[in-house]
Design an enzyme around this catalytic site. Structure first.
Site, PDB file in Angstrom:
ATOM      1  N   ASN A 112     -20.779  18.224  24.501  1.00 21.22           N
ATOM      2  CA  ASN A 112     -21.408  19.462  25.661  1.00 21.22           C
ATOM      3  C   ASN A 112     -22.915  19.020  24.719  1.00 21.22           C
ATOM      4  O   ASN A 112     -23.249  18.317  23.246  1.00 21.22           O
ATOM      5  CB  ASN A 112     -21.250  20.731  25.113  1.00 21.22           C
ATOM      6  CG  ASN A 112     -19.854  21.348  25.602  1.00 21.22           C
ATOM      7  OD1 ASN A 112     -19.321  19.784  26.604  1.00 21.22           O
ATOM      8  ND2 ASN A 112     -19.467  22.373  25.975  1.00 21.22           N
ATOM      9  N   HIS A 141     -23.133  13.605  21.185  1.00 22.14           N
ATOM     10  CA  HIS A 141     -23.699  12.941  22.762  1.00 22.14           C
ATOM     11  C   HIS A 141     -25.360  13.298  23.074  1.00 22.14           C
ATOM     12  O   HIS A 141     -25.853  14.092  23.676  1.00 22.14           O
ATOM     13  CB  HIS A 141     -22.845  13.281  24.056  1.00 22.14           C
ATOM     14  CG  HIS A 141     -21.639  12.752  24.244  1.00 22.14           C
ATOM     15  ND1 HIS A 141     -20.546  13.179  24.884  1.00 22.14           N
ATOM     16  CD2 HIS A 141     -21.580  11.433  23.718  1.00 22.14           C
ATOM     17  CE1 HIS A 141     -19.901  12.478  25.053  1.00 22.14           C
ATOM     18  NE2 HIS A 141     -20.210  11.357  24.385  1.00 22.14           N
ATOM     19  N   CYS A 152     -40.451   4.174  19.297  1.00 22.83           N
ATOM     20  CA  CYS A 152     -39.692   4.058  17.926  1.00 22.83           C
ATOM     21  C   CYS A 152     -38.472   5.138  17.411  1.00 22.83           C
ATOM     22  O   CYS A 152     -38.061   4.526  15.835  1.00 22.83           O
ATOM     23  CB  CYS A 152     -41.370   4.402  16.652  1.00 22.83           C
ATOM     24  SG  CYS A 152     -41.818   6.087  16.654  1.00 22.83           S
ATOM     25  N   ALA A 257     -10.963  28.991  28.903  1.00 22.80           N
ATOM     26  CA  ALA A 257     -11.538  28.800  27.535  1.00 22.80           C
ATOM     27  C   ALA A 257     -11.760  30.594  26.725  1.00 22.80           C
ATOM     28  O   ALA A 257     -11.378  30.673  25.487  1.00 22.80           O
ATOM     29  CB  ALA A 257     -12.477  27.726  26.905  1.00 22.80           C
TER      30      ALA A 257
HETATM   31  P1  NAD Z   1     -15.284  16.675  32.651  1.00 25.37           P
HETATM   32  O1  NAD Z   1     -16.606  17.158  32.779  1.00 25.37           O
HETATM   33  O2  NAD Z   1     -15.256  15.218  32.393  1.00 25.37           O
HETATM   34  O3  NAD Z   1     -14.073  17.987  32.512  1.00 25.37           O
HETATM   35  C1  NAD Z   1     -13.967  19.319  32.126  1.00 25.37           C
HETATM   36  C2  NAD Z   1     -13.201  19.715  31.714  1.00 25.37           C
HETATM   37  O4  NAD Z   1     -13.087  20.947  31.793  1.00 25.37           O
HETATM   38  C3  NAD Z   1     -12.070  19.308  33.047  1.00 25.37           C
HETATM   39  O5  NAD Z   1     -10.455  18.484  32.636  1.00 25.37           O
HETATM   40  C4  NAD Z   1     -11.723  20.624  33.641  1.00 25.37           C
HETATM   41  O6  NAD Z   1     -10.003  20.878  33.908  1.00 25.37           O
HETATM   42  C5  NAD Z   1     -11.809  21.520  32.188  1.00 25.37           C
HETATM   43  N1  NAD Z   1     -11.569  23.452  32.174  1.00 25.37           N
HETATM   44  C6  NAD Z   1     -12.991  22.925  34.210  1.00 25.37           C
HETATM   45  N2  NAD Z   1     -12.838  24.679  33.837  1.00 25.37           N
HETATM   46  C7  NAD Z   1     -12.542  25.222  32.485  1.00 25.37           C
HETATM   47  C8  NAD Z   1     -12.295  26.346  31.587  1.00 25.37           C
HETATM   48  N3  NAD Z   1     -12.693  27.627  32.246  1.00 25.37           N
HETATM   49  N4  NAD Z   1     -12.033  25.905  30.279  1.00 25.37           N
HETATM   50  C9  NAD Z   1     -11.352  24.800  29.871  1.00 25.37           C
HETATM   51  N5  NAD Z   1     -11.163  24.367  29.742  1.00 25.37           N
HETATM   52  C10 NAD Z   1     -12.444  24.005  31.649  1.00 25.37           C
HETATM   53  O7  NAD Z   1     -16.242  17.137  30.661  1.00 25.37           O
HETATM   54  P2  NAD Z   1     -15.905  16.114  29.331  1.00 25.37           P
HETATM   55  O8  NAD Z   1     -14.544  16.083  28.934  1.00 25.37           O
HETATM   56  O9  NAD Z   1     -16.799  17.110  28.482  1.00 25.37           O
HETATM   57  O10 NAD Z   1     -16.866  14.652  29.534  1.00 25.37           O
HETATM   58  C11 NAD Z   1     -17.745  14.840  30.279  1.00 25.37           C
HETATM   59  C12 NAD Z   1     -19.322  14.280  29.812  1.00 25.37           C
HETATM   60  O11 NAD Z   1     -20.709  15.059  30.498  1.00 25.37           O
HETATM   61  C13 NAD Z   1     -19.256  15.068  28.299  1.00 25.37           C
HETATM   62  O12 NAD Z   1     -19.902  13.061  27.886  1.00 25.37           O
HETATM   63  C14 NAD Z   1     -20.526  15.691  28.343  1.00 25.37           C
HETATM   64  O13 NAD Z   1     -21.428  15.081  26.586  1.00 25.37           O
HETATM   65  C15 NAD Z   1     -20.981  15.575  29.386  1.00 25.37           C
HETATM   66  N6  NAD Z   1     -21.605  17.482  30.196  1.00 25.37           N
HETATM   67  C16 NAD Z   1     -21.971  18.181  29.618  1.00 25.37           C
HETATM   68  C17 NAD Z   1     -22.267  19.802  29.619  1.00 25.37           C
HETATM   69  C18 NAD Z   1     -22.105  20.441  28.896  1.00 25.37           C
HETATM   70  O14 NAD Z   1     -23.004  20.570  27.676  1.00 25.37           O
HETATM   71  N7  NAD Z   1     -22.054  22.172  28.640  1.00 25.37           N
HETATM   72  C19 NAD Z   1     -22.364  19.679  31.009  1.00 25.37           C
HETATM   73  C20 NAD Z   1     -21.553  18.424  31.993  1.00 25.37           C
HETATM   74  C21 NAD Z   1     -21.445  17.128  31.310  1.00 25.37           C
HETATM   75 ZN    ZN Z   2     -43.185   6.459  18.948  1.00 24.60          ZN
END
Ligand code: NAD
Ligand code: ZN
Length: 266
Positions: A112, A141, A152, A257
């Site tokens: 995240n 990430h 730079c 979660a």
């Molecule tokens: P993803 O969106 O691919 O998957 C999210 C997962 O969370 C799913 O498997 C879903 O079933 C599960 N989920 C949904 N609600 C939930 C809950 N209440 N409790 C537990 N699980 C739950 O996310 P990812 O696997 O993190 O990959 C996405 C990419 O996007 C990452 O690389 C990340 O860097 C980026 N991203 C980050 C954020 C953030 O910082 N919050 C948000 C969106 C995307």
């Molecule tokens: Zn610079």
């Protein structure tokens, strides 16, 4: 008698508690799902869309080269969304466990970019009168609240709003004058080396691995879980849905979660 769904879920929580309770070293990988109940949209749902753009179209170095103003406008929107969100019970339970005196070491690794693990570490650290350092995550990430120079490479914290009204108003590097960009890893880019090495070192040392709220399809991040399993760690998953990592997990807790994670360490 056959156990119902609630019975099966309670049984999974109990088995997960035992695995985590007896571990001498724990690695945790979190994804967007851990922040869903804080109100941060995940990418792979309908709320991942912004003005009809999919994240895959905007989170790339090519998109930034083509239209940095549009990419900054999107990041400004994402920062605004996240600033209104607070860590939930799952972020806080992990921070509390990482700061617990005398407990087995826990390394927190996150995909995240929302800064909510760090916010939870600071909150819980204040409550306990502890330094938050050991509860800070390895951010594989990057972060929405840091910028990096596209010329730079210098990095710094950045929590203020960005004026994305024109290309001329975008923030520039104080050193070399090139455009600053969000310090996040975009599709097709390598992950930060230190974070990656420390995450995989923690994975191979762990005897338990907890994976929360990730679809497990983004590599190398998901490799933290497979590497831990390959070195003999027992894997526990918390996710309401089946994922690409479910087959690797010995125990899957099918719940959100914020409800499930505090019960694993309570
Ligand atoms: P993803 O969106 O691919 O998957 C999210 C997962 O969370 C799913 O498997 C879903 O079933 C599960 N989920 C949904 N609600 C939930 C809950 N209440 N409790 C537990 N699980 C739950 O996310 P990812 O696997 O993190 O990959 C996405 C990419 O996007 C990452 O690389 C990340 O860097 C980026 N991203 C980050 C954020 C953030 O910082 N919050 C948000 C969106 C995307
Ligand atoms: Zn610079």
């Amino acid at each position: 008698m056959k156990a119902g769904r609630a019975g099966a879920a309670a049984d999974a929580v109990e088995r997960a508690r035992q695995i985590l309770g007896r571990a001498r070293s724990i690695v945790v990988l979190t994804g967007a799902g851990i922040s869903a109940e804080s109100g941060v949209p995940t990418f792979r749902g309908p709320e991942g869309l912004w003005k009809d753009h999919r994240p895959e179209e905007l989170a790339t170095p090519e998109a930034f080269a083509r239209d940095p103003r549009l990419v900054w406008e999107w990041y400004g929107w994402r920062q605004d969304v996240v600033r209104r969100c607070a860590p939930n019970a799952a972020h806080r339970a992990l921070a509390r466990r990482a700061l617990a005196a005398g407990a087995a070491p826990l390394t927190l690794v996150t995909q995240n970019v929302d800064g909510l693990h760090a916010a939870a570490a600071r909150q819980v650290g204040r409550e306990l009168g502890e330094e938050p350092a050991t509860a800070l995550p390895l951010e594989l990430h990057g972060s929405l609240f840091r910028v990096r120079c596209s010329g730079c490479g210098r990095r710094r914290e950045h929590d203020g709003p960005v004026d994305a009204s024109s290309r001329q108003s975008l923030p520039r590097c104080e050193g070399c004058g090139e455009l600053l960009r969000p310090d996040v890893v975009w599709f097709g880019e390598p992950l930060p080396r230190r974070e990656l090495e420390e995450s995989f070192a923690a994975a191979s040392a762990a005897d338990a691995c907890l994976v929360v709220g990730t679809s497990g399809v983004v590599y190398p991040a998901a490799g933290v879980v497979t590497a831990a399993a390959a070195s003999g760690a027992e894997v526990v998953e918390v996710n309401p849905r089946e994922t690409a990592l479910s087959a690797t997990a010995g125990v899957s807790v099918r719940a959100g979660a914020a409800e499930a994670v505090p019960r694993l360490f309570g």
